[in-house]
Design a protein around this motif. Sequence first.
Motif, PDB file in Angstrom:
ATOM      1  N   MET A 154       0.824  -1.176   0.000  1.00  0.00           N
ATOM      2  CA  MET A 154       0.000   0.000   0.000  1.00  0.00           C
ATOM      3  C   MET A 154       0.874   1.247   0.000  1.00  0.00           C
ATOM      4  O   MET A 154       1.918   1.289   0.649  1.00  0.00           O
ATOM      5  CB  MET A 154      -0.897  -0.012   1.236  1.00  0.00           C
ATOM      6  N   ARG A 155       0.440   2.266  -0.724  1.00  0.00           N
ATOM      7  CA  ARG A 155       1.211   3.488  -0.852  1.00  0.00           C
ATOM      8  C   ARG A 155       1.032   4.376   0.379  1.00  0.00           C
ATOM      9  O   ARG A 155      -0.067   4.561   0.862  1.00  0.00           O
ATOM     10  CB  ARG A 155       0.712   4.216  -2.090  1.00  0.00           C
ATOM     11  N   SER A 156       2.132   4.908   0.865  1.00  0.00           N
ATOM     12  CA  SER A 156       2.046   5.804   2.019  1.00  0.00           C
ATOM     13  C   SER A 156       1.797   7.236   1.519  1.00  0.00           C
ATOM     14  O   SER A 156       2.211   7.611   0.429  1.00  0.00           O
ATOM     15  CB  SER A 156       3.317   5.759   2.847  1.00  0.00           C
ATOM     16  N   VAL A 157       1.130   8.012   2.325  1.00  0.00           N
ATOM     17  CA  VAL A 157       0.778   9.380   1.959  1.00  0.00           C
ATOM     18  C   VAL A 157       1.585  10.339   2.814  1.00  0.00           C
ATOM     19  O   VAL A 157       1.636  10.196   4.037  1.00  0.00           O
ATOM     20  CB  VAL A 157      -0.733   9.614   2.172  1.00  0.00           C
ATOM     21  N   ASP A 158       2.200  11.296   2.163  1.00  0.00           N
ATOM     22  CA  ASP A 158       2.976  12.312   2.866  1.00  0.00           C
ATOM     23  C   ASP A 158       2.016  13.413   3.339  1.00  0.00           C
ATOM     24  O   ASP A 158       1.430  14.117   2.519  1.00  0.00           O
ATOM     25  CB  ASP A 158       4.026  12.890   1.931  1.00  0.00           C
ATOM     26  N   PRO A 159       1.836  13.551   4.642  1.00  0.00           N
ATOM     27  CA  PRO A 159       0.893  14.558   5.152  1.00  0.00           C
ATOM     28  C   PRO A 159       1.231  15.984   4.721  1.00  0.00           C
ATOM     29  O   PRO A 159       0.344  16.809   4.548  1.00  0.00           O
ATOM     30  CB  PRO A 159       0.987  14.428   6.668  1.00  0.00           C
ATOM     31  N   THR A 160       2.496  16.267   4.520  1.00  0.00           N
ATOM     32  CA  THR A 160       2.904  17.602   4.079  1.00  0.00           C
ATOM     33  C   THR A 160       2.386  17.890   2.675  1.00  0.00           C
ATOM     34  O   THR A 160       1.879  18.981   2.407  1.00  0.00           O
ATOM     35  CB  THR A 160       4.435  17.728   4.102  1.00  0.00           C
ATOM     36  N   LEU A 161       2.490  16.911   1.780  1.00  0.00           N
ATOM     37  CA  LEU A 161       2.006  17.087   0.418  1.00  0.00           C
ATOM     38  C   LEU A 161       0.484  17.214   0.374  1.00  0.00           C
ATOM     39  O   LEU A 161      -0.055  18.021  -0.386  1.00  0.00           O
ATOM     40  CB  LEU A 161       2.452  15.920  -0.467  1.00  0.00           C
ATOM     41  N   VAL A 162      -0.195  16.447   1.194  1.00  0.00           N
ATOM     42  CA  VAL A 162      -1.655  16.525   1.267  1.00  0.00           C
ATOM     43  C   VAL A 162      -2.073  17.910   1.746  1.00  0.00           C
ATOM     44  O   VAL A 162      -2.981  18.530   1.178  1.00  0.00           O
ATOM     45  CB  VAL A 162      -2.217  15.420   2.192  1.00  0.00           C
ATOM     46  N   SER A 163      -1.416  18.402   2.766  1.00  0.00           N
ATOM     47  CA  SER A 163      -1.729  19.718   3.311  1.00  0.00           C
ATOM     48  C   SER A 163      -1.470  20.817   2.284  1.00  0.00           C
ATOM     49  O   SER A 163      -2.279  21.747   2.133  1.00  0.00           O
ATOM     50  CB  SER A 163      -0.906  19.956   4.572  1.00  0.00           C
ATOM     51  N   GLU A 164      -0.382  20.722   1.571  1.00  0.00           N
ATOM     52  CA  GLU A 164      -0.035  21.717   0.553  1.00  0.00           C
ATOM     53  C   GLU A 164      -1.047  21.705  -0.591  1.00  0.00           C
ATOM     54  O   GLU A 164      -1.470  22.752  -1.070  1.00  0.00           O
ATOM     55  CB  GLU A 164       1.370  21.452   0.009  1.00  0.00           C
ATOM     56  N   ARG A 165      -1.459  20.535  -1.022  1.00  0.00           N
ATOM     57  CA  ARG A 165      -2.439  20.418  -2.103  1.00  0.00           C
ATOM     58  C   ARG A 165      -3.794  20.986  -1.666  1.00  0.00           C
ATOM     59  O   ARG A 165      -4.457  21.687  -2.429  1.00  0.00           O
ATOM     60  CB  ARG A 165      -2.581  18.951  -2.512  1.00  0.00           C
ATOM     61  N   ARG A 166      -4.181  20.699  -0.440  1.00  0.00           N
ATOM     62  CA  ARG A 166      -5.434  21.241   0.092  1.00  0.00           C
ATOM     63  C   ARG A 166      -5.392  22.766   0.124  1.00  0.00           C
ATOM     64  O   ARG A 166      -6.345  23.442  -0.262  1.00  0.00           O
ATOM     65  CB  ARG A 166      -5.696  20.687   1.487  1.00  0.00           C
ATOM     66  N   ARG A 167      -4.282  23.334   0.553  1.00  0.00           N
ATOM     67  CA  ARG A 167      -4.116  24.782   0.593  1.00  0.00           C
ATOM     68  C   ARG A 167      -4.213  25.367  -0.811  1.00  0.00           C
ATOM     69  O   ARG A 167      -4.876  26.382  -1.038  1.00  0.00           O
ATOM     70  CB  ARG A 167      -2.772  25.147   1.217  1.00  0.00           C
ATOM     71  N   GLN A 168      -3.597  24.694  -1.777  1.00  0.00           N
ATOM     72  CA  GLN A 168      -3.620  25.156  -3.163  1.00  0.00           C
ATOM     73  C   GLN A 168      -5.056  25.177  -3.710  1.00  0.00           C
ATOM     74  O   GLN A 168      -5.466  26.133  -4.370  1.00  0.00           O
ATOM     75  CB  GLN A 168      -2.744  24.236  -4.016  1.00  0.00           C
ATOM     76  N   ILE A 169      -5.834  24.157  -3.415  1.00  0.00           N
ATOM     77  CA  ILE A 169      -7.222  24.074  -3.875  1.00  0.00           C
ATOM     78  C   ILE A 169      -8.066  25.165  -3.220  1.00  0.00           C
ATOM     79  O   ILE A 169      -8.851  25.852  -3.894  1.00  0.00           O
ATOM     80  CB  ILE A 169      -7.812  22.684  -3.584  1.00  0.00           C
ATOM     81  N   LEU A 170      -7.908  25.348  -1.920  1.00  0.00           N
ATOM     82  CA  LEU A 170      -8.689  26.363  -1.213  1.00  0.00           C
ATOM     83  C   LEU A 170      -8.353  27.778  -1.676  1.00  0.00           C
ATOM     84  O   LEU A 170      -9.242  28.624  -1.804  1.00  0.00           O
ATOM     85  CB  LEU A 170      -8.484  26.231   0.301  1.00  0.00           C
ATOM     86  N   GLU A 171      -7.089  28.037  -1.951  1.00  0.00           N
ATOM     87  CA  GLU A 171      -6.696  29.352  -2.460  1.00  0.00           C
ATOM     88  C   GLU A 171      -7.287  29.597  -3.844  1.00  0.00           C
ATOM     89  O   GLU A 171      -7.741  30.699  -4.146  1.00  0.00           O
ATOM     90  CB  GLU A 171      -5.178  29.492  -2.496  1.00  0.00           C
ATOM     91  N   ALA A 172      -7.285  28.571  -4.685  1.00  0.00           N
ATOM     92  CA  ALA A 172      -7.867  28.693  -6.016  1.00  0.00           C
ATOM     93  C   ALA A 172      -9.365  28.946  -5.927  1.00  0.00           C
ATOM     94  O   ALA A 172      -9.914  29.784  -6.647  1.00  0.00           O
ATOM     95  CB  ALA A 172      -7.585  27.430  -6.831  1.00  0.00           C
TER      96      ALA A 172
END
Length: 48
Positions: free
Chosen positions: A1-19
């Motif tokens: 199973m692939r592990s998820v980097d919480p930092t990348l998830v947080s950054e992507r969420r921030r990018q979506i919310l800013e957009a």
Amino acid sequence: MRSVDPTLVSERRRQILEAALFCFREKGFHGASMSSICKKAQMSPGHL
């Protein structure tokens, strides 16, 4: 199973919310579309 980097998830969420915030300010809540938000966030609607 692939592990998820919480930092990348947080950054992507921030990018979506800013957009989304940018599109809401520009076009209003009812005028903003998923495609415009995705375009601003540089991602596909399917990925969102």
